[in-house]
Motif scaffolding. Structure first.
Motif, mmCIF file in Angstrom:
data_model
loop_
_atom_site.group_PDB
_atom_site.id
_atom_site.type_symbol
_atom_site.label_atom_id
_atom_site.label_comp_id
_atom_site.label_asym_id
_atom_site.label_seq_id
_atom_site.Cartn_x
_atom_site.Cartn_y
_atom_site.Cartn_z
ATOM 1 N N ASP A 21 0.829 -1.211 0.000
ATOM 2 C CA ASP A 21 0.000 0.000 0.000
ATOM 3 C C ASP A 21 0.866 1.265 0.000
ATOM 4 N N ALA A 24 2.322 1.753 -3.419
ATOM 5 C CA ALA A 24 1.285 2.252 -4.337
ATOM 6 C C ALA A 24 1.022 3.743 -4.103
ATOM 7 N N ALA A 25 1.007 4.158 -2.843
ATOM 8 C CA ALA A 25 0.781 5.575 -2.530
ATOM 9 C C ALA A 25 1.935 6.430 -3.057
ATOM 10 N N ALA A 28 1.603 6.687 -6.785
ATOM 11 C CA ALA A 28 0.533 7.636 -7.131
ATOM 12 C C ALA A 28 1.024 9.077 -6.971
ATOM 13 N N GLU A 31 3.348 9.838 -9.924
ATOM 14 C CA GLU A 31 2.564 10.011 -11.146
ATOM 15 C C GLU A 31 1.838 11.352 -11.140
ATOM 16 N N ALA A 32 1.253 11.701 -9.996
ATOM 17 C CA ALA A 32 0.546 12.980 -9.889
ATOM 18 C C ALA A 32 1.514 14.150 -10.056
ATOM 19 N N TYR A 147 -3.966 19.244 -6.683
ATOM 20 C CA TYR A 147 -2.684 18.553 -6.516
ATOM 21 C C TYR A 147 -2.204 18.662 -5.069
ATOM 22 N N LEU A 150 -4.223 16.397 -2.858
ATOM 23 C CA LEU A 150 -3.861 14.999 -3.082
ATOM 24 C C LEU A 150 -2.532 14.678 -2.405
ATOM 25 N N LYS A 154 -1.922 11.932 0.442
ATOM 26 C CA LYS A 154 -1.010 10.805 0.180
ATOM 27 C C LYS A 154 0.189 10.832 1.132
#
Length: 179
Positions: A21, A24-25, A28, A31-32, A147, A150, A154
């Protein structure tokens, strides 16, 4: 002993999930960030172009309103304006022809376009570009806020997962000693 062994196995599974997890965070977030940088660069280019174009139109309008249209034609702003006119796909063909003729210092089919008409066309183009600049600036601001929200969420998620991983790793070590 079996309960301790079971807890150890369960904690190891929980640890793997927390690590997955967290990865993955972080992915992300990366990518963001890449997407945000791309959007920001596109905005910077488009807004810069619009500001340059709006300034050129403003100089043309001011020169024409002062009766110095001929002097304006000798400036760099006139060259920029000519490029704008040639590339503006929203411009009506007759307006493009009138502006191109004016910027070339000539006439359109032997008839000079009245300066009031040229000023009007230029003001309309400037207004359209200003509205576009306002719109994209609002979109950019919204994108930046989204952004930031997010990344805040995250980052908190990664921090919580990191604490969980550390706690589970310690618990696995303690259970290993008991076993």
């Amino acid at each position: 002993p079996y309960t301790t062994l079971f807890r150890s196995l369960q904690t190891k599974e929980d640890l793997k999930k927390a690590q997955t997890d967290r990865a993955a965070a972080k992915a992300a977030m990366a990518e963001a960030t890449a997407m945000r940088e791309k959007e920001s660069a596109a905005f910077a280019k488009e807004s810069g172009d619009l500001k340059t174009n709006i300034a050129a139109i403003g100089k043309a309008v001011a020169a024409m309103e002062q009766g110095a249209g001929g002097a304006f034609l000798q400036t760099q702003a006139a060259s920029v304006l000519k490029q704008i006119v040639e590339s503006d796909d929203k411009l009506v063909e007759i307006d493009r022809d009138d502006l191109t003729a004016f910027l070339s210092g000539g006439t359109n089919n032997g008839v000079a376009a009245p300066s009031d008409a040229i000023v009007g066309i230029l003001k309309q183009m400037g207004d359209t570009m200003t509205a576009t600049l306002t719109d994209i600036t609002g979109v950019e601001a919204d994108s930046g806020k989204t952004y930031d929200q997010l990344m805040k969420a995250k980052t908190a998620e990664v921090e919580a997962l990191t604490e969980s991983i550390e706690e589970k790793t310690k618990r696995i070590g303690d259970l290993g000693v008991k076993i």
